[in-house]
Design a protein around this motif. Sequence first.
Motif, PDB file in Angstrom:
ATOM      1  N   UNK A  49      10.472 -16.449  12.488  1.00 41.50           N
ATOM      2  CA  UNK A  49       9.051 -16.598  12.144  1.00 41.50           C
ATOM      3  C   UNK A  49       8.796 -16.190  10.698  1.00 41.50           C
ATOM      4  N   UNK A  50       9.491 -15.144  10.253  1.00 45.83           N
ATOM      5  CA  UNK A  50       9.310 -14.706   8.873  1.00 45.83           C
ATOM      6  C   UNK A  50       9.833 -15.745   7.889  1.00 45.83           C
ATOM      7  N   UNK A  51      10.936 -16.387   8.245  1.00 48.26           N
ATOM      8  CA  UNK A  51      11.442 -17.475   7.410  1.00 48.26           C
ATOM      9  C   UNK A  51      10.424 -18.611   7.378  1.00 48.26           C
ATOM     10  N   UNK A  52       9.833 -18.901   8.548  1.00 52.02           N
ATOM     11  CA  UNK A  52       8.820 -19.957   8.620  1.00 52.02           C
ATOM     12  C   UNK A  52       7.607 -19.611   7.769  1.00 52.02           C
ATOM     13  N   UNK A  71      18.546 -18.840   4.045  1.00 50.31           N
ATOM     14  CA  UNK A  71      18.683 -17.542   4.715  1.00 50.31           C
ATOM     15  C   UNK A  71      20.158 -17.203   4.816  1.00 50.31           C
ATOM     16  N   UNK A  72      20.510 -15.957   4.465  1.00 51.38           N
ATOM     17  CA  UNK A  72      21.891 -15.494   4.490  1.00 51.38           C
ATOM     18  C   UNK A  72      22.022 -14.405   5.535  1.00 51.38           C
ATOM     19  N   UNK A 132      20.990 -15.900  14.072  1.00 48.94           N
ATOM     20  CA  UNK A 132      21.140 -17.329  14.372  1.00 48.94           C
ATOM     21  C   UNK A 132      19.809 -18.083  14.341  1.00 48.94           C
ATOM     22  N   UNK A 133      18.711 -17.565  14.963  1.00 46.59           N
ATOM     23  CA  UNK A 133      17.444 -18.317  14.898  1.00 46.59           C
ATOM     24  C   UNK A 133      16.949 -18.515  13.464  1.00 46.59           C
ATOM     25  N   UNK A 134      17.092 -17.493  12.620  1.00 45.96           N
ATOM     26  CA  UNK A 134      16.641 -17.610  11.235  1.00 45.96           C
ATOM     27  C   UNK A 134      17.524 -18.570  10.450  1.00 45.96           C
ATOM     28  N   UNK A 135      18.829 -18.543  10.717  1.00 43.20           N
ATOM     29  CA  UNK A 135      19.744 -19.474  10.053  1.00 43.20           C
ATOM     30  C   UNK A 135      19.381 -20.915  10.391  1.00 43.20           C
ATOM     31  N   UNK A 141      20.903 -22.623   6.029  1.00 39.72           N
ATOM     32  CA  UNK A 141      21.404 -21.378   6.599  1.00 39.72           C
ATOM     33  C   UNK A 141      22.792 -21.099   6.055  1.00 39.72           C
ATOM     34  N   UNK A 142      22.994 -19.888   5.504  1.00 36.04           N
ATOM     35  CA  UNK A 142      24.288 -19.503   4.937  1.00 36.04           C
ATOM     36  C   UNK A 142      24.832 -18.331   5.742  1.00 36.04           C
TER      37      UNK A 142
END
Length: 820
Positions: free
Chosen positions: A685-688, A699-700, A707-710, A716-717
């Motif tokens: 959600x924060x990435x969104x 996102x690293x 995994x969800x943020x990647x 996704x790195x």
Amino acid sequence: MATPNTLTLELQNLSCASCVGRAQRALESVDGVAEAPVNLATETARVSLSAPATTGDLANALDRAGYPAQRDTVVLDVQSMSCAACVGRVERLLKATYGVLEARVNLASERAFVTYLSGSTTADALAAKITKAGFPSTLREDSATTGPRDKEGEARALKHKALLAAALTLPVFLIEMGGHLYPPFHHWVARNIGQTNSHWFQMILTTIVLFGPGRLFFAKGIPALLRGAPEMNALVALGASAAYLYSLISVFAPDVLPPGTANVYFEAAAVIVTLILVGRWMETRAKGRTGEAIRALVELAPDEATVEVEGRMITRPVAQVITDEVIVIRPGERVPLDAEVLHGNSLVDESMITGEPVPVAKAQGDTITAGTVNGTGALKARVTAIGPDTMLAQIVRMVEDAQGARLPIQALVDRITSVFVPVVIAVALLTVAVWILFGPDPALGLALVAGVSVLIIACPCAMGLATPTSIMVGTGRAAQLGVLFRRGDALQTLQAVDVVAFDKTGTLTEGRPELVAFDVLNNMPEDELLGLVAGAELLSEHPLAQAVLRGAEKRGATPAKLENPKVFVGKGVVAETEYGQLAVGSYHFMHDQGISMSKIGERTYALRKSGHTVFFAALGKRLVANIGVMDPIKKEAKQIVQRLENDGLEVAIVTGDDATTAGAVASQLGIATTCVEALPEGKAKMVAQLQAGGQKVAFVGDGINDAPALAQADVGIAIGTGTDVAIEAADVVLSSGALSGVVNAFEISRRTMTNIRQNLFWAFGYNVALVPVAAGVLYPVWGLLLSPMLGAGAMAASSVLVLSNALRLRFIKPALKEAT
């Protein structure tokens, strides 16, 4: 009405008769499906369909119903592709096959990546269909053992053809063009050889050139033209044939032509073929170098391994070694297979896999990777992975997948090249017509020269090579630097990223807490008190307890043997000592044990403010020690963050830690943006939220909770030393844990996309600028008409220039060296 096609599909998740009914109704709901009986026993559906139903419609309907069709992906080696038109032809053939969901064809690597519904077709059928269309194709073997197709033999054959053609063409060129450039030579030929004999001599040599070394252009180009799918070979064949046939008429039936137009152009036909053969030879040599990186990876693993069998050492081919067998790696040898060290100590050079130059210490329990180089110590290890399951094989597959990717920028090229060759032929015909109608005498001869020049100069070779060659070289160099692009389009997306968000633990930090502060609050010697605390922590598996044990070992304190230890999971531990009851734990745990916490003082607050996790030790009811544990920041983290910010990127921390801990790390690294106390879904959600403002986010991370943020991030790195779940969710994988790989990834993306734009600018600009010149637009003003020979040279040079430019990517330097 069209005859229905019948496909057999393999379905998943079928478990009962109601499943069969739902799957069948889903298929029959697709417009164009006549019937679709589903068989539960074989888990298949036999679908009769016709337009407008497509393979994609069937797949989507089954996905929505919850009974997805099984998919297969194959890689085909495709020969005889010479330009972007060939690529388009092969792709259209594959995509028109019922059952095929996706087809990507790469001119530089000469491969086709095809995804199709299992049971609907086969790899052999797809290869046969392409072969029948004039592009010999075979199913690619495991790339981990074969690598890119070797171009040496093909380059050698083209070299022989080019040299033979040059030897035969040189006399023709000298006789005809020498007379134009130096009139006395023309008079000498007429006087000593005779004009008729000269024309016959040129005709014989040119015929040998065209139907000897140049036969390949006619063998491939004429059938393509007859199929209505002209490509580069067809343009060359048309251009050379036009010049040759006109010359034949001029020699054998000059009266057929208008007065003054009976001229020979044998030298144009011969030189066209020779120059393009030379260009093709140089192009093939350059193509071979585009696959050097992946070929080098394939060749890393040795062919043989030393296996220990009942105490004896036996040398055996690697292909015959199985998992759990014990292998021996002597000093200086390459590791043959992935394995776990059972005995021995050594330094292993992993630079060819990770891109990191410093050898890594290996001891019992550590893993070693196929292709890496053992140092001065002998190792005995148990094999954990063989064949396609080794890390090296997976890296090769990952790189090949990325090299076969179709970047968004390629869409423009595809749209243009799909109509390019037919348009060129139409322009050539229009050019001839305009010259015949409006040109000065000898109009027919000038029309021929202009028409042939247009056909030759407009071959779309450079367009077809512009993108895939850069991708191949760029991703290959990336692999050498420890950056693996799992998704090829990430190569383009990464250079457009605005924000780089890092997970903290294990990414910016080492991921392993260390004891950094042990403040004694009584008169007991530090090593004695630390030994008591370490003894209490022996039974705990908590990361903080392990940090205390490692810290005690480093400081020379021996864990004491305590009585009646009791572990309170997640809180602390108590045990009996000769000095009374020892309690080790958090502030709240101490308070619950009735221990006064009035002595924690400023030191404790300072430790907490700097990001340490602080807990305490007490003897009896008296506080005796403040204990500070911290996850150390990776030594290169500050340097990497500064480099990213210097490149104009915003850097953020997205972590599950509290604001104090995250703020301390952010302060030390100079990072302004922190998103804290995030659960796994919270990180996504924060990435969104970062994306909500229109920014592209990379996102690293390295853990399961990343995994969800990647997956949410634009790119996704994943740190390659992290979990499999994180790696599977990522678009880019750093095969080592070094953060320098992040900067390497951005640098390779930027440089590769710049390289692609340069190639496309040249490929398109070359045609836009020179096709009108070839057609004769400069003739009315300056009397300039481009010779077909110059057109052939320019066309060959354009492809070689594009390839040479792409090959510059092989020399991208590691980011960390640039940053130091």
